[in-house]
Design a protein around this motif. Structure first.
Motif, PDB file in Angstrom:
ATOM      1  N   PRO A  79       0.851  -1.195   0.000  1.00 16.56           N
ATOM      2  CA  PRO A  79       0.000   0.000   0.000  1.00 16.56           C
ATOM      3  C   PRO A  79       0.889   1.248   0.000  1.00 16.56           C
ATOM      4  O   PRO A  79       1.943   1.254   0.644  1.00 16.56           O
ATOM      5  N   PRO A  80       0.491   2.293  -0.721  1.00 22.71           N
ATOM      6  CA  PRO A  80       1.347   3.485  -0.841  1.00 22.71           C
ATOM      7  C   PRO A  80       1.805   4.071   0.498  1.00 22.71           C
ATOM      8  O   PRO A  80       2.937   4.543   0.602  1.00 22.71           O
ATOM      9  N   ASP A  81       0.973   3.981   1.517  1.00 22.66           N
ATOM     10  CA  ASP A  81       1.363   4.550   2.805  1.00 22.66           C
ATOM     11  C   ASP A  81       2.235   3.600   3.633  1.00 22.66           C
ATOM     12  O   ASP A  81       2.629   3.920   4.743  1.00 22.66           O
ATOM     13  N   LYS A  82       2.550   2.422   3.088  1.00 19.85           N
ATOM     14  CA  LYS A  82       3.366   1.436   3.802  1.00 19.85           C
ATOM     15  C   LYS A  82       4.644   1.054   3.047  1.00 19.85           C
ATOM     16  O   LYS A  82       5.380   0.185   3.498  1.00 19.85           O
ATOM     17  N   HIS A 144      -2.224  -6.123 -10.203  1.00 23.56           N
ATOM     18  CA  HIS A 144      -1.947  -4.734  -9.862  1.00 23.56           C
ATOM     19  C   HIS A 144      -1.471  -3.987 -11.096  1.00 23.56           C
ATOM     20  O   HIS A 144      -1.029  -4.585 -12.070  1.00 23.56           O
TER      21      HIS A 144
END
Length: 152
Positions: A79-82, A144
């Motif tokens: 995930p982009p925030d991880k 993805h």
């Protein structure tokens, strides 16, 4: 040894670059196949000139390219925030990958007087990882965006 490490380091960005173009799973699969073949060759303990050197340098290049592909997979799947956290964990695992195998190989050499069994084990691990890369990793990455999901 220095040539092995230098080649592996130089191939990391190449593996990432190729992964950006064709997707990380095929790069990772090719890298694991080369490592497996090189480890099988080395498990028969050929002389270093020329076969042993070629096998070791091919494994170095493949391990470096595979590392680049692995980090491309992180960017694709996390995930982009991880991404930062996952990259840190993957990097730490890679650090262990550079620390533990030499200890295992030293133990194997101490027990058997040869690195052959350790290199055979490396070939088995590479083969298992190759199966994982061409099945689960390819399936997961294919769902993805990015190069991995583009039709050929």
């Amino acid at each position: 040894m220095a040539g092995f490490v230098l080649l592996a380091v130089l191939m990391r960005p190449v593996g990432g670059w190729v992964s950006d173009r064709i997707g990380p799973p095929p790069v990772l699969a090719a890298s694991l196949a080369v490592v497996g073949v090189g480890a099988v060759i080395q498990s028969f303990t050929p002389g270093l000139a020329p076969l042993g050197t070629i096998a070791f340098l091919a494994m170095a290049a493949a391990l470096g390219a595979g590392s680049g592909a692995t980090f491309a997979l992180v960017a694709l799947l996390a995930p982009p925030d991880k991404v930062g956290s996952v990259t840190g964990v993957v990097g730490a695992a890679g650090g262990l990958g550079g620390f533990v195998p030499p200890l295992v190989m030293g133990f194997v050499y101490g027990q058997y007087g040869s690195y052959a069994a350790g290199l055979a084990a490396l070939a088995v691990v590479a083969a298992a990882a190759l199966v994982l890369a061409v099945t689960a990793v390819r399936r997961t990455a294919g769902g993805h965006g990015g190069a991995a999901a583009r039709p050929a």
